[in-house]
Design a protein around this motif. Structure first.
Motif, PDB file in Angstrom:
ATOM      1  N   ASP A 119       0.844  -1.196   0.000  1.00 10.52           N
ATOM      2  CA  ASP A 119       0.000   0.000   0.000  1.00 10.52           C
ATOM      3  C   ASP A 119       0.881   1.248   0.000  1.00 10.52           C
ATOM      4  O   ASP A 119       1.968   1.268   0.597  1.00 10.52           O
ATOM      5  CB  ASP A 119      -0.916   0.018   1.230  1.00 10.52           C
ATOM      6  N   ILE A 120       0.394   2.271  -0.664  1.00 11.35           N
ATOM      7  CA  ILE A 120       1.172   3.494  -0.828  1.00 11.35           C
ATOM      8  C   ILE A 120       0.825   4.510   0.264  1.00 11.35           C
ATOM      9  O   ILE A 120      -0.357   4.722   0.590  1.00 11.35           O
ATOM     10  CB  ILE A 120       0.915   4.120  -2.215  1.00 11.35           C
ATOM     11  N   LEU A 121       1.846   5.135   0.818  1.00  8.38           N
ATOM     12  CA  LEU A 121       1.671   6.198   1.801  1.00  8.38           C
ATOM     13  C   LEU A 121       1.795   7.542   1.092  1.00  8.38           C
ATOM     14  O   LEU A 121       2.784   7.802   0.397  1.00  8.38           O
ATOM     15  CB  LEU A 121       2.717   6.084   2.909  1.00  8.38           C
ATOM     16  N   ILE A 122       0.791   8.366   1.251  1.00 10.33           N
ATOM     17  CA  ILE A 122       0.747   9.678   0.608  1.00 10.33           C
ATOM     18  C   ILE A 122       0.852  10.766   1.667  1.00 10.33           C
ATOM     19  O   ILE A 122       0.164  10.721   2.695  1.00 10.33           O
ATOM     20  CB  ILE A 122      -0.553   9.845  -0.196  1.00 10.33           C
ATOM     21  N   ALA A 123       1.718  11.737   1.406  1.00 11.23           N
ATOM     22  CA  ALA A 123       1.886  12.871   2.308  1.00 11.23           C
ATOM     23  C   ALA A 123       1.043  14.048   1.833  1.00 11.23           C
ATOM     24  O   ALA A 123       0.971  14.329   0.637  1.00 11.23           O
ATOM     25  CB  ALA A 123       3.357  13.284   2.356  1.00 11.23           C
ATOM     26  N   LEU A 124       0.403  14.718   2.776  1.00 11.87           N
ATOM     27  CA  LEU A 124      -0.261  15.977   2.514  1.00 11.87           C
ATOM     28  C   LEU A 124       0.560  17.066   3.190  1.00 11.87           C
ATOM     29  O   LEU A 124       0.820  16.997   4.409  1.00 11.87           O
ATOM     30  CB  LEU A 124      -1.696  15.996   3.059  1.00 11.87           C
ATOM     31  N   ALA A 125       0.994  18.043   2.407  1.00 13.20           N
ATOM     32  CA  ALA A 125       1.900  19.064   2.928  1.00 13.20           C
ATOM     33  C   ALA A 125       1.264  19.868   4.055  1.00 13.20           C
ATOM     34  O   ALA A 125       0.059  20.139   4.054  1.00 13.20           O
ATOM     35  CB  ALA A 125       2.337  19.990   1.806  1.00 13.20           C
ATOM     36  N   LYS A 177     -12.158  18.965   4.375  1.00 12.93           N
ATOM     37  CA  LYS A 177     -12.919  18.935   3.123  1.00 12.93           C
ATOM     38  C   LYS A 177     -12.193  18.136   2.044  1.00 12.93           C
ATOM     39  O   LYS A 177     -12.824  17.391   1.285  1.00 12.93           O
ATOM     40  CB  LYS A 177     -13.214  20.356   2.663  1.00 12.93           C
ATOM     41  N   SER A 178     -10.873  18.264   1.989  1.00 15.40           N
ATOM     42  CA  SER A 178     -10.106  17.486   1.009  1.00 15.40           C
ATOM     43  C   SER A 178     -10.211  15.998   1.293  1.00 15.40           C
ATOM     44  O   SER A 178     -10.370  15.182   0.375  1.00 15.40           O
ATOM     45  CB  SER A 178      -8.630  17.911   1.022  1.00 15.40           C
ATOM     46  N   MET A 179     -10.136  15.632   2.575  1.00 13.55           N
ATOM     47  CA  MET A 179     -10.185  14.221   2.940  1.00 13.55           C
ATOM     48  C   MET A 179     -11.571  13.635   2.711  1.00 13.55           C
ATOM     49  O   MET A 179     -11.711  12.512   2.207  1.00 13.55           O
ATOM     50  CB  MET A 179      -9.761  14.046   4.397  1.00 13.55           C
ATOM     51  N   LEU A 180     -12.625  14.364   3.066  1.00 14.99           N
ATOM     52  CA  LEU A 180     -13.978  13.862   2.832  1.00 14.99           C
ATOM     53  C   LEU A 180     -14.219  13.653   1.347  1.00 14.99           C
ATOM     54  O   LEU A 180     -14.832  12.667   0.933  1.00 14.99           O
ATOM     55  CB  LEU A 180     -15.010  14.835   3.404  1.00 14.99           C
ATOM     56  N   SER A 181     -13.710  14.584   0.545  1.00  8.66           N
ATOM     57  CA  SER A 181     -13.861  14.448  -0.901  1.00  8.66           C
ATOM     58  C   SER A 181     -13.079  13.249  -1.420  1.00  8.66           C
ATOM     59  O   SER A 181     -13.584  12.469  -2.248  1.00  8.66           O
ATOM     60  CB  SER A 181     -13.383  15.725  -1.596  1.00  8.66           C
ATOM     61  N   VAL A 229      -9.803   4.926   1.367  1.00  3.87           N
ATOM     62  CA  VAL A 229      -8.683   5.349   2.207  1.00  3.87           C
ATOM     63  C   VAL A 229      -8.549   4.328   3.332  1.00  3.87           C
ATOM     64  O   VAL A 229      -9.475   4.123   4.118  1.00  3.87           O
ATOM     65  CB  VAL A 229      -8.920   6.760   2.776  1.00  3.87           C
ATOM     66  N   LYS A 230      -7.409   3.674   3.403  1.00  2.00           N
ATOM     67  CA  LYS A 230      -7.244   2.558   4.331  1.00  2.00           C
ATOM     68  C   LYS A 230      -6.827   2.973   5.738  1.00  2.00           C
ATOM     69  O   LYS A 230      -7.153   2.298   6.718  1.00  2.00           O
ATOM     70  CB  LYS A 230      -6.218   1.578   3.770  1.00  2.00           C
ATOM     71  N   ILE A 284      -1.602   9.405   4.533  1.00  2.00           N
ATOM     72  CA  ILE A 284      -2.730   8.512   4.279  1.00  2.00           C
ATOM     73  C   ILE A 284      -2.252   7.294   3.502  1.00  2.00           C
ATOM     74  O   ILE A 284      -1.258   7.360   2.770  1.00  2.00           O
ATOM     75  CB  ILE A 284      -3.855   9.229   3.511  1.00  2.00           C
ATOM     76  N   ALA A 285      -2.940   6.185   3.683  1.00  2.00           N
ATOM     77  CA  ALA A 285      -2.594   4.940   3.001  1.00  2.00           C
ATOM     78  C   ALA A 285      -3.704   4.544   2.048  1.00  2.00           C
ATOM     79  O   ALA A 285      -4.890   4.539   2.425  1.00  2.00           O
ATOM     80  CB  ALA A 285      -2.361   3.821   4.018  1.00  2.00           C
TER      81      ALA A 285
END
Length: 344
Positions: free
Chosen positions: A179-185, A232-236, A243-244, A307-308
């Motif tokens: 699974d990929i880990l994504i960073a939000l700045a 709002k970004s995460m809910l969208s 989103v795991k 997020i994963a």
């Protein structure tokens, strides 16, 4: 006729100032109201009627937090209209980690002296944070506490309740290798580690306005940058891909927070070279001669959330987050192993 007590005023508490503050904050509070708000400002409790349409097993999720010693920066700069955003962010960014939509927020301000204009500025920030998070400010408390706080200082904390359908709760049960880990700045330091920050920079009135070339702004402006709100970004995003797991990178940095999003047999491997470290963290590390591990164990280093998602969903997630205005990028992967994080 409003109540008034000369004896209480002689003891340092002016209840009429409290009435003035309430008048000044009314418009800020009402600007956050959503369809579920039932009560109006001034009652003994905040009432909210949630819309449960489409939910089979609604679960309430609550979080509380404060702003911490970042408030010392606000005191020195005599700028109080942004720390309320931090107060909201600290709770709503936690709620979104389990997939909950924030519904209502309440604040608590304790001050040495009730200055209505300062209180109104603080609440204007709280209201802005609530608008960014899509939740309603339905109540709060302002306590005047002479002799406990200095006249020109205060503490600020908040409490948020959100809701999520049971079957949509985000946890780590579906995490797997690859699974990929994504960073939000992040927007900066956010609201953690300020005791170390103040020690490193020896923050005082005579250096808070110092312009730092690497930052492109004054030290005070950088340190008072509000915490970014990701709701709002995460809910969208959650409406587009599965989103795991999610981690809010707050106090304790990478080493404390990322393991909280993992199962017992999952390990996060973070590619250090991929992290977009913000200039303030380089300045902090250099000025304070702080070991790299301590930096990653205290600060977000430019990553506000991790997020994963499944590898096949990564591109979709990254593209959607970019459309939402987020600076998002792959920062690592999930591997099998003992629960924890490696930064390599």
């Amino acid at each position: 006729m409003r109540s008034f007590s000369d004896s209480y005023k002689d003891a340092g508490v002016d209840i009429t100032a409290g009435y003035k503050a309430v008048e000044l904050i009314k418009e800020h509070v009402k600007s956050t109201y959503t369809d579920g708000v039932v009560s109006d400002i001034g009652g003994f409790g905040g009432l909210f009627m949630p819309n449960l349409t489409g939910m089979t097993r609604p679960v309430l999720v609550s979080s509380t937090d404060g702003v911490g010693t970042k408030l010392k920066i606000a005191f020195l700069m005599d700028k109080h209209d942004t720390v309320g955003i931090d107060c909201v962010a600290m709770s709503v960014n936690d709620l979104i980690c389990c997939g909950a939509q924030p519904l209502v927020f309440l604040d608590y301000i304790a001050a040495g002296k009730n200055n209505p204009k300062s209180i109104a500025a603080i609440v204007s920030g709280v209201a802005e944070g609530c608008r960014q998070a899509g939740c309603a400010l339905i109540g709060g408390e302002t306590a005047e506490m002479p002799g406990f706080y200095p006249n020109d200082e205060y503490d600020l904390a908040g409490f948020c309740t959100g809701i999520v359908d049971y079957d949509k709760i985000i946890d780590h049960k579906d995490l797997k290798q690859g699974d990929i880990l994504i960073a939000l700045a992040s927007s900066g330091i956010h609201s953690n580690g300020y005791s170390l920050v103040r020690k490193v920079f020896n923050i005082k009135e005579d250096n808070i306005g110092l312009y730092i070339d690497e930052l492109g702004k004054t030290l005070g402006e950088e340190l008072l940058t509000p915490t970014k709100i990701y709701v709002k970004s995460m809910l969208s995003l959650m409406s587009k891909v599965k989103v795991k797991a999610v981690s809010n990178i707050t106090g304790g940095g990478f080493y404390e927070n990322i393991p909280r999003m993992l199962g017992e047999d999952c390990r996060a491997v973070i590619d250090k070279s991929s992290i977009k470290v913000l200039p303030i963290f380089n300045v902090l590390q250099k000025t304070g001669n702080i070991p790299e591990r301590d930096m990653f164990n205290t600060f977000n280093m430019g990553v506000g959330m991790v997020i994963a998602v499944a590898e096949e969903d990564a591109d979709t997630a990254l593209n959607h987050l970019a459309e939402m205005g987020e600076d998002a990028y792959a920062v690592g992967r999930v591997e099998y192993g003992a629960q924890g994080v490696d930064i390599v």
